[in-house]
Design a protein around this motif. Structure first.
Motif, PDB file in Angstrom:
ATOM      1  N   GLN A 126     -12.339 -13.043  -0.082  1.00 23.61           N
ATOM      2  CA  GLN A 126     -13.534 -12.320   0.071  1.00 23.61           C
ATOM      3  C   GLN A 126     -14.899 -13.126   0.025  1.00 23.61           C
ATOM      4  O   GLN A 126     -16.093 -12.961   0.506  1.00 23.61           O
ATOM      5  CB  GLN A 126     -13.871 -11.312  -1.432  1.00 23.61           C
ATOM      6  CG  GLN A 126     -12.942 -10.150  -1.302  1.00 23.61           C
ATOM      7  CD  GLN A 126     -13.218  -9.299  -2.517  1.00 23.61           C
ATOM      8  OE1 GLN A 126     -12.784  -9.391  -3.721  1.00 23.61           O
ATOM      9  NE2 GLN A 126     -14.400  -8.471  -2.723  1.00 23.61           N
TER      10      GLN A 126
ATOM     11  N   PRO B 186     -13.816  -1.969   4.084  1.00 21.57           N
ATOM     12  CA  PRO B 186     -13.089  -2.342   5.396  1.00 21.57           C
ATOM     13  C   PRO B 186     -13.924  -3.254   6.226  1.00 21.57           C
ATOM     14  O   PRO B 186     -15.119  -2.801   6.309  1.00 21.57           O
ATOM     15  CB  PRO B 186     -12.767  -0.952   6.008  1.00 21.57           C
ATOM     16  CG  PRO B 186     -13.669  -0.015   5.580  1.00 21.57           C
ATOM     17  CD  PRO B 186     -14.279  -0.541   4.137  1.00 21.57           C
TER      18      PRO B 186
ATOM     19  N   GLN C  14     -16.639  -7.305   1.267  1.00 26.05           N
ATOM     20  CA  GLN C  14     -16.065  -5.934   1.003  1.00 26.05           C
ATOM     21  C   GLN C  14     -15.043  -5.700   1.904  1.00 26.05           C
ATOM     22  O   GLN C  14     -15.148  -6.218   3.120  1.00 26.05           O
ATOM     23  CB  GLN C  14     -16.926  -4.907   0.334  1.00 26.05           C
ATOM     24  CG  GLN C  14     -17.809  -4.954  -0.716  1.00 26.05           C
ATOM     25  CD  GLN C  14     -18.847  -4.007  -0.994  1.00 26.05           C
ATOM     26  OE1 GLN C  14     -19.474  -3.730  -0.050  1.00 26.05           O
ATOM     27  NE2 GLN C  14     -19.115  -3.729  -2.306  1.00 26.05           N
TER      28      GLN C  14
ATOM     29  N   ARG D 129     -10.607   6.104   4.716  1.00 24.78           N
ATOM     30  CA  ARG D 129     -11.490   6.697   5.601  1.00 24.78           C
ATOM     31  C   ARG D 129     -11.325   6.482   7.188  1.00 24.78           C
ATOM     32  O   ARG D 129     -11.322   7.252   8.281  1.00 24.78           O
ATOM     33  CB  ARG D 129     -12.941   6.444   5.325  1.00 24.78           C
ATOM     34  CG  ARG D 129     -13.367   6.907   4.231  1.00 24.78           C
ATOM     35  CD  ARG D 129     -14.908   6.230   3.757  1.00 24.78           C
ATOM     36  NE  ARG D 129     -15.189   6.765   2.323  1.00 24.78           N
ATOM     37  CZ  ARG D 129     -16.154   6.516   1.745  1.00 24.78           C
ATOM     38  NH1 ARG D 129     -17.146   5.765   2.368  1.00 24.78           N
ATOM     39  NH2 ARG D 129     -16.401   7.081   0.632  1.00 24.78           N
TER      40      ARG D 129
HETATM   41  N1  LIG Z   1     -20.564   0.876   1.565  1.00 21.31           N
HETATM   42  C1  LIG Z   1     -19.546  -0.006   1.679  1.00 21.31           C
HETATM   43  C2  LIG Z   1     -18.786  -0.158   0.366  1.00 21.31           C
HETATM   44  C3  LIG Z   1     -17.344  -1.059   0.473  1.00 21.31           C
HETATM   45  C4  LIG Z   1     -16.808  -1.024  -0.747  1.00 21.31           C
HETATM   46  O1  LIG Z   1     -17.371  -0.938  -1.741  1.00 21.31           O
HETATM   47  N2  LIG Z   1     -15.543  -1.620  -0.763  1.00 21.31           N
HETATM   48  C5  LIG Z   1     -14.922  -2.018  -1.813  1.00 21.31           C
HETATM   49  C6  LIG Z   1     -13.528  -1.167  -1.726  1.00 21.31           C
HETATM   50  S1  LIG Z   1     -13.503   0.542  -1.566  1.00 21.31           S
HETATM   51  C7  LIG Z   1     -14.663  -3.224  -2.372  1.00 21.31           C
HETATM   52  O2  LIG Z   1     -14.517  -4.139  -1.223  1.00 21.31           O
HETATM   53  N3  LIG Z   1     -14.723  -3.397  -3.335  1.00 21.31           N
HETATM   54  C8  LIG Z   1     -14.721  -5.174  -3.727  1.00 21.31           C
HETATM   55  C9  LIG Z   1     -16.041  -5.673  -4.025  1.00 21.31           C
HETATM   56  O3  LIG Z   1     -16.999  -5.004  -4.016  1.00 21.31           O
HETATM   57  O4  LIG Z   1     -15.910  -6.749  -4.367  1.00 21.31           O
HETATM   58  C10 LIG Z   1     -18.585   0.834   2.761  1.00 21.31           C
HETATM   59  O5  LIG Z   1     -18.730   2.188   2.883  1.00 21.31           O
HETATM   60  O6  LIG Z   1     -17.793   0.323   3.627  1.00 21.31           O
END
Ligand SMILES: N[C@@H](CCC(=O)N[C@@H](CS)C(=O)NCC(=O)O)C(=O)O
Length: 228
Positions: A57, A72, A70, A35
């Motif tokens: 992380q 980005p 998380q 995005r």
């Molecule tokens: N609401 C957050 C969601 C971020 C998110 O879920 N990122 C995922 C990758 S798309 C992530 O880092 N996942 C690993 C985790 O949650 O540990 C955003 O839109 O930035």
């Protein structure tokens, strides 16, 4: 324009996008850094990448930037941002290509940004997460029909909304980036293609040169040799 393009042009990057250097194959193309890349491409803003691993992380340093660990994360000069919606909103505030100047157009865009993230993404994400992570479980087989019904209901509502128009907020905006990346989560289903207006919209948005470049740059990360 990514780090490599910027290097070629001799640029010094003030915008840095942090994302994963590796994710499993089934979720490549779906990570939310896409995005941000897309918004930057539409706005014509160059950036460099900072790639992290899952082991980063939980470090205190990373949690200071992103409380949930998380991706980005985005830096613009002195400004550090997390949450993909907030990041693309910031980018949109710098470009008429992503956000109309007039107040009514700006509010329409904000409304559809929230609709993408708050009304459409949750049911879609629940279904996709179930399919990715729990497909073999008995409870998942029981739960799935209700989640399918909810996702299809939303798609039907979007389809009615899109009849007779190309984009949600009148012109292409950052809201369409969010909505398209949410719809992309459904790529392992035929759901989008069941709704003609949503299907045409999805194809229209994905065909934009900035969308193609953003996705290619995202995928290129996984082809690069992992640095020691
Ligand atoms: N609401 C957050 C969601 C971020 C998110 O879920 N990122 C995922 C990758 S798309 C992530 O880092 N996942 C690993 C985790 O949650 O540990 C955003 O839109 O930035």
């Amino acid at each position: 324009m990514t780090r490599n393009d910027a290097r070629r042009s001799g640029g010094q990057e003030q915008r840095i996008l942090t994302t994963f250097r590796w994710v499993p194959e089934p979720v490549r193309g779906l990570v939310r850094d896409v995005r941000v890349r897309w918004a930057l491409e539409e706005a014509g803003l160059s950036y460099s990448e900072h790639l992290i691993g899952f082991e980063d992380q939980d470090t205190a340093q990373y949690r200071h930037l992103q409380p949930f660990g998380q991706v980005p994360v985005y830096r613009d000069g002195e400004l550090e941002l997390f949450e993909s919606g907030a990041i693309v909103l910031h980018i949109a505030s710098q470009s008429a290509a992503l956000m109309p100047h007039d107040e009514a157009g700006r509010l329409r865009t904000l409304t559809w940004m929230f609709a993408a993230l708050n009304t459409v993404e949750p049911p879609v994400a629940m279904l996709v997460e179930l399919d990715f992570f729990s497909a073999g479980e008995a409870w998942a087989r029981e739960r799935r029909p209700a989640l399918v019904e909810r996702a299809l209901k939303r798609l039907g509502e979007l389809d009615r909304e899109l009849e007779g128009r190309d984009y949600f907020a009148g012109q292409f905006t950052v809201a369409d980036i969010l909505m398209t990346t949410v719809l992309r989560y459904l790529r392992n289903t035929d759901f989008v293609s069941r709704f003609p207006a949503v299907d045409a919209y999805f194809k229209r948005c994905n065909a934009r040169p900035a969308a193609i470049k953003a996705l290619a740059d995202h995928m290129a990360v996984f082809d690069a040799p992992v640095e020691a």
